[in-house]
Design a protein around this motif. Sequence first.
Motif, short mmCIF file in Angstrom:
data_model
loop_
_atom_site.label_atom_id
_atom_site.label_comp_id
_atom_site.label_asym_id
_atom_site.label_seq_id
_atom_site.Cartn_x
_atom_site.Cartn_y
_atom_site.Cartn_z
N GLU A 128 0.84 -1.21 0.00
CA GLU A 128 0.00 0.00 0.00
C GLU A 128 0.87 1.26 0.00
O GLU A 128 0.58 2.23 -0.72
CB GLU A 128 -0.91 -0.01 1.22
N ASN A 132 0.97 4.15 -2.82
CA ASN A 132 0.79 5.58 -2.52
C ASN A 132 1.99 6.39 -2.97
O ASN A 132 1.86 7.50 -3.50
CB ASN A 132 0.56 5.77 -1.03
N GLN A 135 1.87 6.88 -6.67
CA GLN A 135 0.89 7.90 -7.04
C GLN A 135 1.43 9.30 -6.77
O GLN A 135 1.24 10.22 -7.57
CB GLN A 135 -0.40 7.66 -6.27
N ARG A 136 2.13 9.45 -5.62
CA ARG A 136 2.72 10.75 -5.31
C ARG A 136 3.81 11.11 -6.30
O ARG A 136 3.93 12.27 -6.71
CB ARG A 136 3.28 10.74 -3.89
#
Length: 457
Positions: A128, A132, A135-136
């Motif tokens: 996870e 994340n 995505q950042r």
Amino acid sequence: MARSLSLQLRLTVLLVVVGIAGALIYTGVTQWPLPQLIVWMKKDLSLVVPMPTGPYSGFIVTLIVLLPLSLWLGHLVMSPVNRMLRALEGAVASYRDGDFSFSIAADRRDELGDLIRMHNALGQTLREQRQNLAQRELLLDTVVQNTPVALVLSDASSRVVYANIAARHLFNDGKSLQGLDFAELLQSTPETLRRAALSGEDALLTVEMDGSEETFHLSQRNFRLQGRPHRLQLFRRMTRELSRQEVATWKRVIRVISHELNNSLAPISSLSHSGAELARRGDTERLPGVFATIGERARHLHGFIAGYASFAKLPAPQATKIEWPQFLQGLALHCQFRLVGKVPEQPGWFDAAQIEQVLINLIKNAHESGSADDQVTLSLAVIGHELRIEVADHGPGMTEIVLAQALLPFYSTKRSGTGLGLALAREIAEAHGGRIALANRDEGGLRVTLLLPLMLV
């Protein structure tokens, strides 16, 4: 889910079983039934059977029987533990290689089961977090790629590691810069830009590009990325922003000059008309007062224009050796202040006329803050290789907004102020290689600090 026996309890049971088995085998060999069986075979069957005698023979026989049993039971207990350790070893190797998709499928209700569940939970958390982070990174890359600031990241050998769209258009006609030698790319840029980029220092420069002048602000930083030295360079086009600021500054100048001219020319025009009317009527007694008022407004207007001219045509400072007693005596003839602390033994090194004008303006502002005459103080100190001159008062101080803009030209909180006093002080300080700073005092009032370089002996 019911919890099964722990590993420690299982090993304890195994040792107890092996111990009991060893005792039974030893008893069977040395006490019963093996000795009785051998006696019966010799007596009734007339067979020659060797008879183990003594405790050592029983011990040896016990070991021969017990060793295979122990190996089998140990394998039975440790087999799942070994499988689990191999699975964990593979998972750790996957994590080391950046693969967090590995999980262990096992249904155990002991300590190993708890370890497996914690491992799988850790893997899920890492997956996870990696998602994340990805995505950042995608968001950051999108922002960086579309920013108008040209960004170039190069390694120690000057190879471009990363460059955004603005950098590609600035240095390579929109084509990719990845892997190219940035020093070679700079050879095709204007000399001023090339020197600034190779200097390693921040700079504000103007270059001629495509038949027009472009102003850039260059920021450069060296840092280590993954243990290796890299350099990040940011090229920001400032032409449009500076043009907007220049237009805004000129508009402010025009507003201030228009306001001041109207305040002087309107009464001059009115008084001239009144003087002409009085002369026509023959009323000459009131004419001197009219002319005196016109002269006063003309002198004020002349002083206002002279202030702007002095700011625009500030001469280069002529620094000389300054002896403090004579300088302070001359300053005291123009303004009133209270000297705080000792006078430095080391002489100053600056343009006496310009610094005196700065201090006169600062002390005058301190008096206008509402402070009593003895509350306006002047202090001198040598800090390292700098001379620190401080003017302090006990007035209301300044708000944060005023502090941020007080040194800007044409900014004033006074209705009749020109906004040039502090700006001129800043200009003179920077021309000397120094600086000026404003701060509110904890005990109330404002402190203006003037820092000037000292002559190196």
